[in-house]
Design a protein around this motif. Structure first.
Motif, short mmCIF file in Angstrom:
data_model
loop_
_atom_site.label_atom_id
_atom_site.label_comp_id
_atom_site.label_asym_id
_atom_site.label_seq_id
_atom_site.Cartn_x
_atom_site.Cartn_y
_atom_site.Cartn_z
N LYS A 83 -19.88 17.04 46.01
CA LYS A 83 -19.37 17.43 44.68
C LYS A 83 -19.60 18.91 44.43
O LYS A 83 -20.54 19.49 44.92
N GLY A 84 -18.74 19.48 43.62
CA GLY A 84 -18.88 20.89 43.24
C GLY A 84 -17.60 21.37 42.61
O GLY A 84 -16.72 20.57 42.30
N THR A 86 -14.49 20.09 45.55
CA THR A 86 -15.11 18.88 46.10
C THR A 86 -14.54 18.65 47.49
O THR A 86 -13.32 18.65 47.67
N THR A 124 -12.38 21.45 36.14
CA THR A 124 -12.72 22.58 35.29
C THR A 124 -14.25 22.69 35.30
O THR A 124 -14.93 21.66 35.44
N LEU A 147 -16.64 20.26 33.69
CA LEU A 147 -17.07 18.98 34.29
C LEU A 147 -18.54 19.01 34.70
O LEU A 147 -19.13 17.97 34.98
N GLY A 172 -23.70 13.19 33.52
CA GLY A 172 -22.98 11.92 33.50
C GLY A 172 -21.59 12.00 34.11
O GLY A 172 -20.96 10.97 34.39
N SER A 173 -21.12 13.22 34.34
CA SER A 173 -19.78 13.39 34.91
C SER A 173 -19.70 12.77 36.31
O SER A 173 -18.70 12.15 36.69
N GLY A 174 -20.78 12.91 37.08
CA GLY A 174 -20.82 12.33 38.42
C GLY A 174 -20.84 10.80 38.38
O GLY A 174 -20.32 10.14 39.30
N1 LIG Z 1 -18.10 24.29 38.32
C1 LIG Z 1 -17.46 23.12 38.45
N2 LIG Z 1 -16.11 23.08 38.40
C2 LIG Z 1 -15.46 21.90 38.50
N3 LIG Z 1 -16.08 20.71 38.66
C3 LIG Z 1 -17.40 20.70 38.71
C4 LIG Z 1 -18.17 21.89 38.62
N4 LIG Z 1 -19.49 21.57 38.72
C5 LIG Z 1 -19.54 20.23 38.86
N5 LIG Z 1 -18.29 19.70 38.86
C6 LIG Z 1 -17.96 18.29 39.01
O1 LIG Z 1 -18.67 17.55 38.01
C7 LIG Z 1 -19.26 16.38 38.58
C8 LIG Z 1 -20.78 16.52 38.46
O2 LIG Z 1 -21.41 15.48 39.12
P1 LIG Z 1 -23.00 15.40 39.26
O3 LIG Z 1 -23.52 16.67 39.82
O4 LIG Z 1 -23.32 14.15 39.97
O5 LIG Z 1 -23.47 15.31 37.75
P2 LIG Z 1 -24.32 14.16 37.03
O6 LIG Z 1 -25.38 13.75 37.99
O7 LIG Z 1 -24.89 14.84 35.83
O8 LIG Z 1 -23.38 13.09 36.67
C9 LIG Z 1 -18.74 16.31 40.00
O9 LIG Z 1 -17.55 15.56 40.03
C10 LIG Z 1 -18.43 17.77 40.34
O10 LIG Z 1 -17.44 17.92 41.34
#
Ligand SMILES: Nc1ncnc2c1ncn2[C@@H]1O[C@H](COP(=O)(O)OP(=O)(O)O)[C@@H](O)[C@H]1O
Ligand SMILES: NC(=O)C1=CN([C@@H]2O[C@H](COP(=O)(O)OP(=O)(O)OC[C@H]3O[C@@H](n4cnc5c(N)ncnc54)[C@H](OP(=O)(O)O)[C@@H]3O)[C@@H](O)[C@H]2O)[C@@H](O)CC1
Ligand SMILES: [K+]
Length: 527
Positions: A404-405, A408, A424, A427, A431-433
């Protein structure tokens, strides 16, 4: 689908044409594409073409040659063009064309460096043509000092990278500082994989592919990105006589006393991503919360063996001391059903996995996974080389790995790699993950057994798990963007991402104009 290639693949595709004496023609096409892109950018920014100030930073190889030829085209359209030659030599024919077109030439010396950096900073366009696919390592010496000085300056205009931002590795996206961040990268013959993986993607800006006639010689891509029509074709649709069980049931083993919300968000993500039914297994207190938030979910305190499902989601919101949940997670992973293994399940994995197990670490979690495999890594080292890291993790574990990042990446073990950048930065919220894990779990439950759907797109059965994970990342990213757009580009919560999923799904599934897309795919900007 956007296909991306390593520098080596592109250079090999050029070989037959170079052998046929077409090297100069290839370079002319590349340069013309670059010059046209610069003209478009200037027009879009409302800058008058005549008299516009263009500075090209030209290295001594063919990348510099492309830049000099492009600047010659621009000079012939009345622009004030300056070339800064960063090496001890320059592409002879490119330099001659540039001088014939009336461009000014400066050689980079220590004394001239501050003045040249200031001239670049004041220009309407800076073309970075120092290094391309022939680079070995990052910029060195005075070229590095010049790029650093320009990067530190306040730029008046915009930066266009020729083929790739100098200092970015065309194959891996690794970037050795300094690198001048581009607003636009104009890349030749095919996108380079390093432009679609972080940190290279950070520096590339928008990416435009210019065809130069080598395309039919290109091999299987090193990296793929699913686009609207691919997503539309992969999205499962319920059959007319579908019932909830035939649509797919997802078992969710997530949440704990400490992190009950993760279970709720994972279930909300799954429900919003079209699954027939969600069965939740976990502690009663968490199940209560799940029931309150999502009355559609069937909750139990039973075992994995007692639960009939088509796929499992395990690990979100689970800690190392949640023994009962960890037992369920291990049982699910051992069950032969497709599994998405997230967060707390990652430290509990068996040594040998299979492609139908989809791991969803972020960079920190992947570094910990590498530690357990005896490979010294930390979050920073993974973030500095995301493509190599995700590929290594998949090949080493035998699982499909989604890193993820902002970009991705998904790697199938010894198979295809996908890069999705649909989201974006909003995200990046707690909780987004969990929502992403729910979406991928829902897709595994619905589409995991539909081998034919993937074959139609040229995806072999073992590779479909990676395609499903990439599809999930794309949907999640687009839902995040839609949720933010609904609040005029403002911040979002993970729950809002889940809420935006059904409409995102609907819009994506309407994008099946495959024929029109295919005809135009070579000249499309990537983002
Ligand atoms: N800078 C970013 N731009 C776009 N998407 C992002 C960015 N940073 C994180 N994400 C996305 O947000 C989500 C974060 O997931 P995660 O790190 O597991 O967070 P959490 O554990 O809080 O749910 C992933 O789907 C990731 O790809
Ligand atoms: N083939 C074709 O016909 C076509 C090619 N095309 C274009 O060519 C590009 C590839 O060109 P390329 O192979 O000349 O390599 P390029 O990236 O310019 O750099 C190599 C030069 O830089 C030097 N150098 C290396 N590393 C360095 C460093 N770290 N720091 C400083 N210097 C370094 C190295 O010198 P050396 O170190 O070997 O003495 C060498 O001289 C490709 O990206 C595309 O733009 C298109 O026009 C289509 C047709
Ligand atoms: K370049």
């Amino acid at each position: 689908m956007i296909s991306a290639y390593t520098g080596t693949q592109v250079r090999a595709a050029e070989e037959p044409l170079l052998a046929a004496g077409l090297g100069d023609a290839l370079m002319q096409r590349a340069a013309r594409g670059l010059a046209n892109a610069v003209v478009h950018e200037l027009k879009d920014s409302g800058t008058r073409l005549s008299g516009a100030r263009v500075v090209v930073l030209a290295g001594k190889g063919n990348n510099g040659g492309d830049g000099l030829y492009a600047a010659a085209f621009l000079a012939s359209r009345g622009m004030r063009t300056t070339a800064v030659l960063t090496g001890d030599a320059a592409h002879p024919a490119g330099l001659a064309a540039f001088e014939r077109a009336g461009g000014r030439v400066h050689r980079l010396t220590e004394a001239a460096l501050p003045g040249l950096a200031a001239e670049a900073a004041a220009a309407d366009v800076v073309i970075d043509a120092v290094l391309g696919t022939g680079a070995k390592g990052g910029l060195r010496g005075s070229a590095a000092d010049l790029i650093q000085a320009i990067t530190d300056a306040h730029l008046h205009g915009f930066v266009v990278a020729c083929d790739l931002p100098s200092g970015v590795d065309a194959d891996t996206g690794e970037a050795a500082a300094p690198v001048l961040p581009a607003d636009l990268t104009v890349t030749f013959g095919g996108a380079k994989s390093g432009l679609l993986a972080d940190p290279g993607a950070d520096y590339a800006g928008r990416v435009l592919v210019v065809p130069i006639g080598i395309e039919e010689h290109l091999p299987e891509p090193a990296l793929r990105r699913l686009e609207g029509p691919d997503l539309a074709r992969l999205l499962p649709q319920p059959a007319r006589r579908a019932q909830k069980y035939s649509r797919g049931v997802l078992g969710v083993v997530a949440g704990s006393e400490d992190y009950p919300g993760a279970a709720v968000l994972a279930c909300r993500g799954a429900l919003a991503a079209g699954v027939g039914m969600v069965r939740y297994l976990g502690p009663p207190s968490v199940a209560d919360l799940v029931r309150q938030s999502c009355p559609e979910v069937v909750c139990s305190t039973g075992t994995v063996a007692e639960s009939r499902v088509q796929a499992w989601l395990v690990g979100s919101g689970m800690g190392p001391h949640d023994h009962e949940q960890l037992t369920r997670a291990r049982d699910a992973i051992a069950s032969d059903l497709p599994v998405v293994a997230d967060a707390g399940a990652l430290p509990a994995l068996p040594a040998i996995l299979a492609p139908h197990v989809v791991l969803t670490p972020h960079a920190g979690e992947l570094a910990s996974l590498f530690h357990r495999l005896g490979r010294g890594e930390n979050r920073e080292s993974v973030e500095a080389a995301t493509l190599g890291a995700v590929r290594h993790a998949a090949d080493r574990t035998g699982a499909t790995v989604l890193l993820k990042g902002a970009t991705t990446l998904v790697a199938a073990p010894w198979g295809a790699t996908y890069s999705q950048a649909d989201g974006t930065p909003w995200l990046a919220t707690a909780g987004s993950g969990d929502v992403l894990a729910g979406v991928i779990g829902a897709l595994l439950a619905q589409a995991g057994s539909d081998v034919g759907r993937f074959r139609q797109l040229g995806v072999e059965p073992d590779g479909r798990w990676a395609a499903i994970a990439a599809l999930g990342a794309a949907l999640h990213g687009q839902a995040g963007r839609a949720a933010s757009e609904a609040v005029s580009g403002g911040p979002i919560t993970a729950g809002r991402v889940a809420d935006a999923l059904p409409e995102t799904w609907g819009k994506v599934s309407m994008l099946s104009n495959y024929g029109a897309w295919k005809r135009n795919s070579h000249s499309q900007p990537l983002r």
